[in-house]
Design an enzyme around this catalytic site. Structure first.
Site, mmCIF file in Angstrom:
data_model
loop_
_atom_site.group_PDB
_atom_site.id
_atom_site.type_symbol
_atom_site.label_atom_id
_atom_site.label_comp_id
_atom_site.label_asym_id
_atom_site.label_seq_id
_atom_site.Cartn_x
_atom_site.Cartn_y
_atom_site.Cartn_z
ATOM 1 N N ILE A 1 5.179 5.392 -2.404
ATOM 2 C CA ILE A 1 5.913 5.167 -1.156
ATOM 3 C C ILE A 1 5.583 3.817 -0.532
ATOM 4 C CG2 ILE A 1 6.319 7.583 -0.580
ATOM 5 C CD1 ILE A 1 3.872 7.540 1.195
ATOM 6 N N GLY A 2 4.725 3.024 -1.176
ATOM 7 C CA GLY A 2 4.456 1.697 -0.634
ATOM 8 C C GLY A 2 3.243 1.058 -1.266
ATOM 9 N N SER A 3 3.092 -0.232 -1.012
ATOM 10 C CA SER A 3 1.921 -0.964 -1.476
ATOM 11 C C SER A 3 1.646 -2.089 -0.506
ATOM 12 C CB SER A 3 2.143 -1.524 -2.890
ATOM 13 O OG SER A 3 3.185 -2.484 -2.875
ATOM 14 N N GLY A 4 0.445 -2.631 -0.576
ATOM 15 C CA GLY A 4 0.077 -3.712 0.326
ATOM 16 C C GLY A 4 -1.254 -4.297 -0.073
ATOM 17 N N PHE B 1 -4.055 -3.425 0.884
ATOM 18 C CA PHE B 1 -5.044 -2.360 0.747
ATOM 19 C C PHE B 1 -5.026 -1.725 -0.635
ATOM 20 C CE2 PHE B 1 -1.105 -0.505 2.277
ATOM 21 C CZ PHE B 1 -0.915 0.554 1.406
ATOM 22 N N LYS C 1 -3.276 6.987 0.865
ATOM 23 C CA LYS C 1 -3.537 5.571 0.637
ATOM 24 C C LYS C 1 -4.699 5.471 -0.348
ATOM 25 C CE LYS C 1 -3.578 2.716 4.193
ATOM 26 N NZ LYS C 1 -4.026 1.915 5.371
ATOM 27 N N ASP D 1 -2.875 -4.098 16.223
ATOM 28 C CA ASP D 1 -1.800 -4.508 15.305
ATOM 29 C C ASP D 1 -0.568 -3.633 15.514
ATOM 30 O OD1 ASP D 1 -0.623 -6.100 13.373
ATOM 31 O OD2 ASP D 1 -1.372 -4.911 11.697
#
Length: 342
Positions: free
Chosen positions: A10-13, A15, A33, A123
């Site tokens: 569902i996502g990456s970054g 982290f 995560k 943030d």
């Protein structure tokens, strides 16, 4: 992780990677995560986990537990099926004043709770506010990687956050009150919901980072003529966008502002929130000792094997401006630019 079945990315970054998983015992869905074991498990990761663990509120993504795998530290949390508030704005262009107020009330409710728990987020932005899957969406604040607790940590000094949302005092690189800086970021979020653009970007030169910083420091913004905004809303924005943090409106004052109070749902009232928090006190959670032991173990390098197939998302998180030597070298695509041009 045997109790969880991985459904999809569902996502990456910066982290690592995030995956949607299913609890095989209950069929409940969670977001996880995954952060590679070893050097990546630093003080920022520990801070995120410890701060997030302490927060239990309807407008904050719920922390569930941390789990250790042979290769990664896994942070298990509530899954928000409605996606980012950012995506909703991209699709809509901008919100009506009533819809913007509906989400702003929820944002302030969550931020107010964080501050009552002595946690400043540092943030806050549309990309860090998710929505559940209900017809009347509930806003959920996420990503506490840059958060600081006045109980656990010193007053913030580092320049962190996404450039378009940063308060003037944060750019000064001196000690500042993170709670007051959060108010500014909430104001930017409100403005973007109403206008569909960032308040301190030059409309004719939106990718000029240096110009954006200059406009933030001089509090130079305006509401376009084509956007109809009530006098009460304009007044609230003018009290949020105040360069001197000591003169800026506070969260309690926002909660008493006429614009905020209009059509305020009962679940947003202080009385209702207090009753919910009392009920949450009895909710079992992973013990502090277990969490700390898992974090310490995760600092040791894991197996060489890596999780395969990391997903991609448009926004890869925020940057720490202290790491920037020359602002002219910044890749604006990943520094908070509003990529959904109107």
């Amino acid at each position: 992780m045997e109790r969880y079945e991985v459904m999809r990315d569902i996502g990456s970054g910066n982290f690592g990677v995030a995956k949607l998983v299913r609890d095989v015992a209950t069929n409940h869905l969670f977001a996880v995560k995954f952060i590679e074991r070893g050097l990546k498990i630093d003080e920022h990761v520990q801070r995120e986990i410890m701060n997030h663990r302490s927060l239990k509120h309807p407008n904050i993504i719920r922390f569930k537990e941390v789990v250790l795998t042979p290769t990664h530290l896994a942070i298990v949390m509530e899954y928000a099926a409605g996606g980012e508030l950012f995506e909703r704005i991209c699709n809509a262009g901008r919100f009506s004043e009533d819809e913007a107020r509906f989400f702003f009330q929820q944002l302030i409710s969550g931020v107010s709770y964080c501050h009552s728990m002595q946690v400043c987020h540092r943030d806050l932005k549309l990309e860090n506010t998710l929505l559940d899957g209900s017809v009347t969406p509930r806003l959920k604040i996420c990503d506490f990687g840059y958060s600081k607790s006045s109980v656990l940590h010193s007053q913030p000094k580092s320049t962190v956050g996404t450039p378009a949302y940063i308060a003037p005092e944060v750019l000064s690189r001196k000690e500042y009150d993170g709670k007051v800086a959060d108010v500014w970021s909430c104001g930017v979020t409100l403005y973007v919901m109403l206008v569909g653009a960032y308040p301190f970007e030059d409309p004719d030169d939106p990718r000029n980072f240096r110009k954006t910083i200059t406009r933030i420091l001089s509090v130079q913004y305006s509401i376009p003529d084509y956007v109809r905004v009530s006098a009460d809303c304009r007044h609230l924005l003018s009290r949020i966008f105040v360069g001197n943090p000591e003169q800026r409106i506070t969260i309690p004052e926002i909660k008493n502002h006429p614009w905020f109070l209009k059509n305020l749902p009962i679940e947003m009232t202080d009385e209702y929130q207090r009753s919910m928090q009392l009920a949450d006190m009895n909710t079992p959670s992973q013990s502090l000792e277990e969490v700390m032991a898992i974090i310490q173990e995760a600092r040791k390098p894991g197996d060489a094997m890596k999780l395969a197939g990391a997903g991609q998302v448009a926004c890869l998180g925020s940057m720490d401006l202290d790491d920037i030597d020359d602002i002219d070298d910044i890749d604006i695509e990943n520094s908070g630019d509003f990529v959904c041009a109107l």
